[in-house]
Scaffold this motif. Structure first.
Motif, mmCIF file in Angstrom:
data_model
loop_
_atom_site.group_PDB
_atom_site.id
_atom_site.type_symbol
_atom_site.label_atom_id
_atom_site.label_comp_id
_atom_site.label_asym_id
_atom_site.label_seq_id
_atom_site.Cartn_x
_atom_site.Cartn_y
_atom_site.Cartn_z
ATOM 1 N N PHE A 31 0.852 -1.189 0.000
ATOM 2 C CA PHE A 31 0.000 0.000 0.000
ATOM 3 C C PHE A 31 0.881 1.230 0.000
ATOM 4 C CE2 PHE A 31 0.973 -0.912 4.382
ATOM 5 C CZ PHE A 31 1.078 0.322 5.016
ATOM 6 N N VAL A 32 0.269 2.403 -0.119
ATOM 7 C CA VAL A 32 1.008 3.657 -0.045
ATOM 8 C C VAL A 32 0.542 4.435 1.175
ATOM 9 C CG1 VAL A 32 1.431 3.792 -2.518
ATOM 10 C CG2 VAL A 32 -0.616 4.865 -1.580
ATOM 11 N N SER A 33 1.473 5.144 1.777
ATOM 12 C CA SER A 33 1.176 6.045 2.889
ATOM 13 C C SER A 33 1.616 7.434 2.461
ATOM 14 C CB SER A 33 1.924 5.606 4.149
ATOM 15 O OG SER A 33 1.617 6.451 5.245
ATOM 16 N N ARG A 34 0.642 8.345 2.284
ATOM 17 C CA ARG A 34 0.922 9.633 1.649
ATOM 18 C C ARG A 34 0.563 10.790 2.568
ATOM 19 N NH1 ARG A 34 -1.295 9.347 -4.439
ATOM 20 N NH2 ARG A 34 0.127 11.125 -4.586
ATOM 21 N N GLU A 35 1.255 11.894 2.376
ATOM 22 C CA GLU A 35 0.981 13.097 3.154
ATOM 23 C C GLU A 35 -0.360 13.688 2.713
ATOM 24 O OE1 GLU A 35 2.823 14.240 5.691
ATOM 25 O OE2 GLU A 35 4.138 12.499 5.404
ATOM 26 N N PRO A 36 -1.102 14.294 3.611
ATOM 27 C CA PRO A 36 -2.386 14.895 3.228
ATOM 28 C C PRO A 36 -2.187 16.134 2.367
ATOM 29 C CG PRO A 36 -1.884 15.373 5.524
ATOM 30 C CD PRO A 36 -0.844 14.402 5.064
ATOM 31 N N PRO A 37 -3.091 16.378 1.416
ATOM 32 C CA PRO A 37 -2.986 17.591 0.592
ATOM 33 C C PRO A 37 -3.309 18.835 1.408
ATOM 34 C CG PRO A 37 -5.002 16.428 0.092
ATOM 35 C CD PRO A 37 -4.246 15.555 1.046
ATOM 36 N N SER A 38 -2.798 19.965 0.964
ATOM 37 C CA SER A 38 -3.036 21.231 1.666
ATOM 38 C C SER A 38 -3.216 22.346 0.653
ATOM 39 C CB SER A 38 -1.867 21.540 2.609
ATOM 40 O OG SER A 38 -0.656 21.645 1.874
ATOM 41 N N GLY A 39 -3.546 23.522 1.156
ATOM 42 C CA GLY A 39 -3.698 24.683 0.294
ATOM 43 C C GLY A 39 -4.823 24.509 -0.700
ATOM 44 N N ALA A 40 -4.551 24.843 -1.965
ATOM 45 C CA ALA A 40 -5.584 24.766 -2.995
ATOM 46 C C ALA A 40 -6.037 23.336 -3.246
ATOM 47 C CB ALA A 40 -5.060 25.376 -4.296
ATOM 48 N N ALA A 56 1.018 15.436 -6.087
ATOM 49 C CA ALA A 56 2.221 14.946 -5.398
ATOM 50 C C ALA A 56 2.305 15.594 -4.028
ATOM 51 C CB ALA A 56 3.465 15.244 -6.223
ATOM 52 N N THR A 57 2.076 14.812 -2.999
ATOM 53 C CA THR A 57 2.125 15.320 -1.623
ATOM 54 C C THR A 57 3.289 14.735 -0.836
ATOM 55 O OG1 THR A 57 0.658 13.552 -0.842
ATOM 56 C CG2 THR A 57 -0.377 15.594 -1.590
ATOM 57 N N GLY A 58 3.904 13.693 -1.358
ATOM 58 C CA GLY A 58 4.941 12.964 -0.642
ATOM 59 C C GLY A 58 4.384 11.678 -0.072
ATOM 60 N N GLY A 59 5.079 10.571 -0.306
ATOM 61 C CA GLY A 59 4.557 9.306 0.184
ATOM 62 C C GLY A 59 5.553 8.176 0.076
ATOM 63 N N LYS A 60 5.191 7.042 0.695
ATOM 64 C CA LYS A 60 6.056 5.869 0.730
ATOM 65 C C LYS A 60 5.289 4.636 0.283
ATOM 66 C CE LYS A 60 8.836 7.652 4.573
ATOM 67 N NZ LYS A 60 9.326 7.411 5.960
#
Length: 688
Positions: A31-40, A56-60
């Protein structure tokens, strides 16, 4: 004493462990573990829809082992973000989408199941001459690849915006499906969708490619415009809004598109993004609050369509506290693993649930990140391998002129054996247009016009007569071009059915050198079985094309129209003609044109003793009319069956049929009354 003190110290820990939910037994999951989106981008779900597919938020990329332990699959810093892992059929390799930095394009990568051998399958290799697209061509220099899946033959299918086209809505790039070999060679486009093709998967029973298609057509039917179409809703024939993602399937070369499931009688009820098919044809997909998924999807739910075509049932998400669910995948034991934001805060964890929606159990939820796109890291049965049959590649650039529309070296054959064909009784499909003479079909093409409103221009390719038997047989149609059709009568007015105008609210390109063969003209028509010959296809259920009247009808019921609504199952007041009394009653079907009748099938109302219905009709008499004169009579003897009682006819020509119940006993809704659930008239328009 020392043992007692140890037990006393251990008791709170035991109590805490007992209070936690038991983690379900599972195979290894990637699976992927990703950073939550922010801003717009706040409100978007990374990897979902046009607004989130390449966010693209950053993830592993992580693996949860069968023992519950979690380990990274890639070295630290190998990629900035990752999404959509898919495990090969033998369980040894994983393909996924990734990007090396926040601003870089997404590409497809492959890695061994143990984390070794990371390599890119696709790369930035824009070789097209974008000059024909003018100033707008610059925006196509960046494109993204995403949503990979393994095909049974070892190739990888994925979605991409590398075909230079802008969707009709939102200003986003249109997506299409491509295939590539596992060594990165033989890159091929297999779809020509006008707006979007994403989230491919494989039907385990057939090997066909399942995907989510953006079903949208900004051109609406019009009777005030000389062209027959308009983009101004105030000038359009009244119809519902069609702007959604539904699930379709194609062969592995892109041929033979057909609806994969859903309930086509509605819009939200056919929505299925991130589609998955079970071996029995059951469809699982994601429905969003905004069916177009733009600008953000809103609350999402995972819903299931038992057997494929059925009313949907939500199994996760869209519940209390703003819950959302997405990214379903099937486990070996039949359970569904999915991502769930249980309290609406935007924090997704992994859960498992049974297909009936019961036993929703938490697998893991890492604090501060979104756990998405889980897939079982196990070997799976390989579906049938479908060898590609088409060798001609799709054009690299969108159609930019009308010249290509008339290029007879790039064509396909369009065959609809009967546009008046309806689905069978109690099937969840809307009705076809009523049978009539003088019908014509218009074929429109969408020519790409980058920079123009909506990104295209619609052109009338051909207008042709429909045969009296409802057939459309057209050679030399432009291939690999987004097309839509419209049926009109002899005065140029668009045909109507109970569900709206006979105007396709999306696009269906035909592959070069192929032949389209279908029946019907309504949502889901591509899912109907096609008769073996055009002769057999001429015979359809003509009852929905008739005007139904009756000697009487009980108040609060559906009235005589219920005998021609293709429904036999459900509440009696909704699916059956119910008279005021038991004797002397009749119901009549009348057609505008003379029809040739092969058979009539009369369906008794199903018993429902809990609601006071046990009516029995012992025989009925059928009277046939033409031009106001009775031409024949037939008697059906014995009790009518809920499964249908048939009388075969020798091609009798009629324009009306009356059905008279002979002996009626029992009750309907707790009172004595004659009732009939449905009448099928197997017929065709008579030759003039």
């Amino acid at each position: 004493m020392r043992s007692l003190r140890f037990v006393l110290l251990l008791m709170p820990l035991l109590a805490l462990a007992a209070a936690r939910p038991a983690i379900p037994r599972l195979p290894a999951l990637v699976f992927v573990s990703r950073e939550p989106p922010s801003g717009a981008a706040a409100g978007a779900i990374p990897g979902l829809g046009p607004g989130g597919r390449t966010l693209a938020t950053g993830g592993k990329l992580l693996v949860r082992g069968g023992d519950g332990g979690i380990r990274p699959l890639l070295p630290e810093g190998a990629l900035f973000d990752v999404s959509d892992p898919c495990v090969s059929w033998d369980g040894r390799r994983i393909v996924f989408a990734g990007t090396p930095s926040r601003g870089s394009p997404w590409r497809i990568y492959l890695v061994e199941a143990d984390g070794r051998g990371l390599k890119a399958l696709t790369r930035s290799d824009r070789a097209l001459d974008l000059a024909p697209l003018g100033a707008e061509g610059a925006r196509f220099r960046r494109y993204d690849d995403f949503d990979p899946c393994w095909l049974p033959d070892g190739r990888v299918c994925f979605a991409s915006t590398r075909f230079p086209q802008v969707a009709e809505e939102g200003g986003v790039l249109a997506s299409n499906l491509f295939t590539v070999r596992a060594d990165g060679t033989d890159l091929t486009r297999i779809t020509g969708e006008r707006n979007g093709a994403e989230e491919p998967a494989v039907d385990p029973a057939t090997g066909r490619v399942l995907f989510a298609r953006w079903w949208l057509n900004r051109y609406l039917a019009s009777e005030t415009e000389t062209t027959g179409i308009t983009t101004d809703r105030s000038c359009a024939v009244p119809s519902d809004t069609v702007d959604l993602w539904h699930a379709v399937s194609v062969m592995t070369d892109g041929d033979g598109v057909r609806l994969a499931g859903g309930d086509p009688r509605g819009r939200a009820s056919v929505s299925a993004y991130q589609p998955v098919l079970l071996a029995d044809g059951t469809l699982i997909g994601v429905r969003a609050g905004r069916l177009s998924l733009l600008p953000a999807p809103g609350r999402t739910a995972v819903q299931i369509f038992p057997g494929g075509f059925a009313a949907p049932r939500v199994i996760a998400g869209a519940g209390m506290h703003g819950a959302s669910a997405c990214a379903p995948a099937v486990l070996p034991d039949g359970r569904i693993v999915l991502s769930l934001d249980r309290d609406g805060r935007g924090d997704y964890g992994l859960y498992v649930v049974r297909p009936d929606g019961s036993r929703l159990e938490l697998v893991l939820d890492m604090p501060g990140t979104l756990e998405l796109d889980a897939a079982p890291l196990v070997a799976r049965p390989r579906p049938p391998v479908l060898a590609p049959r088409l060798v001609s590649p799709m054009p690299e650039l969108p159609v930019a002129s009308e010249a290509r529309l008339h290029d007879l070296t790039n064509t396909f054959r369009f065959d609809c054996l009967n546009v008046f064909t309806n689905a069978g009784l109690d099937r969840p499909f809307p009705g076809a247009p009523p049978m009539q003479r003088g019908v014509r079909i218009r074929f429109f093409a969408a020519l790409a016009r980058p920079g123009a409103p909506g990104g295209d221009t619609a052109v009338l390719v051909r207008e042709s007569p429909v045969t009296p038997a409802g057939g459309v047989h057209q050679e030399d149609m432009p291939s690999d071009v987004p097309l839509f059709e419209q049926l009109v009568d002899d005065r140029g007015r668009v045909l109507r059915s109970a569900s709206g105008p006979a105007h396709v609210p999306g696009f269906n390109p035909g592959r070069f050198g192929t032949g389209t063969k279908c029946v019907g003209c309504h949502a889901g028509h591509s899912a109907l079985p096609v008769p073996e010959s055009a002769g057999l296809a001429e015979w359809v259920n003509a009852s929905p094309s008739a005007r139904a009247t009756a000697s009487s009808a009980a108040p609060g019921t559906a009235g005589p129209a219920a005998i021609a609504d293709r429904l036999t199952q459900g509440p009696a007041a909704e699916v059956a003609w119910i008279a005021l009394s038991q004797s002397g009653e009749s119901v009549r079907l009348a057609w505008q044109w003379v029809i040739e009748v092969k058979a009539v099938v009369v369906y008794a109302l199903r018993p429902d003793r809990s609601h006071g219905t046990d009516v029995r009709v012992d025989g009925c008499e059928l009277a046939f009319f033409r031009g106001g004169r009775e031409t024949a009579r037939r008697v059906l003897r014995g009790p009518l069956s809920p499964a249908g009682t048939r009388v075969d006819l020798n091609g009798v020509r009629v324009d009306a049929i009356e059905i008279h119940p002979l002996r009626v006993t029992g009750r309907v809704l707790n009172r004595p009354a004659a009732a009939i659930a449905e009448i099928e008239t197997i017929a065709r328009l008579a030759a003039e």
